[in-house]
Motif scaffolding. Structure first.
Motif, PDB file in Angstrom:
ATOM      1  N   VAL A 157       0.836  -1.201   0.000  1.00 23.87           N
ATOM      2  CA  VAL A 157       0.000   0.000   0.000  1.00 23.87           C
ATOM      3  C   VAL A 157       0.870   1.251   0.000  1.00 23.87           C
ATOM      4  N   ALA A 158       1.916   1.266   0.824  1.00 20.92           N
ATOM      5  CA  ALA A 158       2.827   2.411   0.871  1.00 20.92           C
ATOM      6  C   ALA A 158       3.490   2.636  -0.479  1.00 20.92           C
ATOM      7  N   GLU A 159       3.897   1.546  -1.131  1.00 18.30           N
ATOM      8  CA  GLU A 159       4.542   1.662  -2.436  1.00 18.30           C
ATOM      9  C   GLU A 159       3.569   2.199  -3.486  1.00 18.30           C
ATOM     10  N   PRO A 165       4.522   7.615 -12.278  1.00 20.92           N
ATOM     11  CA  PRO A 165       3.965   7.099 -13.537  1.00 20.92           C
ATOM     12  C   PRO A 165       4.880   6.065 -14.190  1.00 20.92           C
ATOM     13  N   SER A 166       4.246   5.164 -14.933  1.00 16.70           N
ATOM     14  CA  SER A 166       4.945   4.112 -15.698  1.00 16.70           C
ATOM     15  C   SER A 166       5.632   3.083 -14.802  1.00 16.70           C
ATOM     16  N   THR A 167       5.135   2.914 -13.580  1.00 19.62           N
ATOM     17  CA  THR A 167       5.616   1.835 -12.716  1.00 19.62           C
ATOM     18  C   THR A 167       4.438   0.931 -12.384  1.00 19.62           C
ATOM     19  N   LYS A 168       4.741  -0.295 -11.973  1.00 10.77           N
ATOM     20  CA  LYS A 168       3.675  -1.279 -11.737  1.00 10.77           C
ATOM     21  C   LYS A 168       2.775  -0.894 -10.561  1.00 10.77           C
ATOM     22  N   ASP A 169       3.294  -0.113  -9.623  1.00  9.08           N
ATOM     23  CA  ASP A 169       2.518   0.250  -8.442  1.00  9.08           C
ATOM     24  C   ASP A 169       1.652   1.492  -8.647  1.00  9.08           C
ATOM     25  N   TYR A 170       1.878   2.216  -9.722  1.00 10.22           N
ATOM     26  CA  TYR A 170       1.175   3.479  -9.978  1.00 10.22           C
ATOM     27  C   TYR A 170      -0.277   3.210 -10.350  1.00 10.22           C
ATOM     28  N   GLY A 171      -1.178   3.920  -9.671  1.00  7.20           N
ATOM     29  CA  GLY A 171      -2.596   3.732  -9.954  1.00  7.20           C
ATOM     30  C   GLY A 171      -3.432   4.852  -9.375  1.00  7.20           C
ATOM     31  N   PRO A 198       3.099  -9.836  11.674  1.00 10.23           N
ATOM     32  CA  PRO A 198       2.088  -9.807  10.604  1.00 10.23           C
ATOM     33  C   PRO A 198       2.508 -10.716   9.451  1.00 10.23           C
ATOM     34  N   ASN A 199       1.560 -10.953   8.561  1.00 10.36           N
ATOM     35  CA  ASN A 199       1.837 -11.804   7.398  1.00 10.36           C
ATOM     36  C   ASN A 199       2.473 -11.027   6.250  1.00 10.36           C
ATOM     37  N   VAL A 200       2.527  -9.704   6.387  1.00  3.55           N
ATOM     38  CA  VAL A 200       3.029  -8.862   5.296  1.00  3.55           C
ATOM     39  C   VAL A 200       4.161  -7.974   5.792  1.00  3.55           C
ATOM     40  N   ASP A 201       4.986  -7.517   4.863  1.00  2.00           N
ATOM     41  CA  ASP A 201       6.042  -6.567   5.196  1.00  2.00           C
ATOM     42  C   ASP A 201       5.459  -5.166   5.346  1.00  2.00           C
ATOM     43  N   SER A 202       6.201  -4.296   6.018  1.00  2.00           N
ATOM     44  CA  SER A 202       5.715  -2.946   6.303  1.00  2.00           C
ATOM     45  C   SER A 202       6.722  -1.884   5.892  1.00  2.00           C
ATOM     46  N   LEU A 203       6.210  -0.670   5.701  1.00  2.00           N
ATOM     47  CA  LEU A 203       7.029   0.502   5.445  1.00  2.00           C
ATOM     48  C   LEU A 203       6.481   1.654   6.262  1.00  2.00           C
TER      49      LEU A 203
END
Length: 287
Positions: A157-159, A165-171, A198-203
């Motif tokens: 989510v942080a990413e 723009p033009s990155t896979k996380d951009y939306g 937790p089951n996920v990494d964090s930032l």
């Protein structure tokens, strides 16, 4: 009594003492990494003049650090079973107000008014991951007088919020957050920094709220509709994505919009900057 809540041993003892059962549905993972706590406080640049809003206090680990550095801390915690624990772990501090409410159902501006807070505040929190986005957007859309937010978030989510723009996380989430804020990743947080892990990494993400919106638009609803439409079919061109999306119009109308906006109809939505989306919204109103 002083509690070193960044110690897994002491955190475990407090949990055991009160017979506290963590609620999975509330996303409860308590931070026990002192270095991460230091980085959060440093990034928020909290001084004795600051008022800080914390959302989701847990047993008060981050809250203690906030109280030690800020003029005033307002802590909103939904779980009433944590209130007796907080009354003990925060008993040494006289600059804390604990509000036992659901933040999503709370009028933050009204709470600040009731506490006679009339200055910019900082939001510092280890947010429940399952409602991260609604909380952030509530603070921004409700026009709470915020200087910055330093938040512990799920890595993905942080990413997305920080993406270009033009990155896979951009939306659409990237645009929604960056419309209001400048974003920056503060640090990575290993799973071992929490109890339970937790089951996920964090930032840790820092959001600096701008005095003015990133782009000047007259119709926010239209702007965000175009943004959502542009990302509705990520593998399609922007022409195909926007054509007949909700009530935006058919392919001929969208083609004309793209032409007058100087945007190639073969581009995908993920390549457009926030400024290009703003230009589309402005030109749409001229059609």
């Amino acid at each position: 009594m002083n509690f070193n809540l960044s110690s897994s041993k002491i955190t475990g003892e407090i949990i055991k003492k009160y017979g506290f059962k963590m609620t999975k549905s509330l996303g409860q993972n308590f931070l026990i990494n002192e270095n991460i706590l230091d980085k959060i406080i440093e990034s928020a640049d909290i001084s004795s003049d600051d008022v800080v809003l914390e959302i989701g206090t847990g047993i008060g680990t981050l809250t203690q650090r906030l109280c030690e550095n800020a003029k005033k801390v307002i802590a909103v915690e939904i779980d009433r079973n944590l209130i007796p624990i907080l009354n003990e772990t925060l008993s040494n501090y006289d600059n804390i107000t604990i509000i036992n409410k659901d933040i999503l159902k709370t009028d933050i501006n009204e709470e600040l008014k009731n506490l006679s807070i009339n200055q910019k505040i900082k939001v510092v929190a280890n947010l429940p991951y399952y409602i991260t986005t609604p909380i952030i957007m509530k603070v921004l859309e409700d026009k709470v007088n915020v200087d910055c937010m330093v938040l512990m978030l799920q890595k993905e989510v942080a990413e997305r919020m920080n993406a270009s723009p033009s990155t896979k996380d951009y939306g659409s989430l990237s645009i929604a957050v960056q419309y209001y804020c400048d974003t920056a990743i503060v640090c990575k947080v290993p799973k071992s920094s929490f109890i339970p892990e937790p089951n996920v990494d964090s930032l840790v993400l820092k959001l600096v709220v701008n005095e003015k919106r990133k782009v000047d638009i007259s119709n926010e609803d239209l702007f965000f509709k175009i943004v959502r439409g542009s990302f509705s079919k990520r593998r399609k061109t922007i022409l195909n994505s926007l054509s007949n999306y909700e009530d935006l119009g058919d392919k001929d109308k969208i083609q004309k919009l793209l032409e007058i906006s100087g945007i190639d109809s073969k581009r995908r939505g993920e390549t457009l900057s926030i400024y290009e989306f703003a230009n589309l919204a402005k030109n749409y109103e001229k059609l």
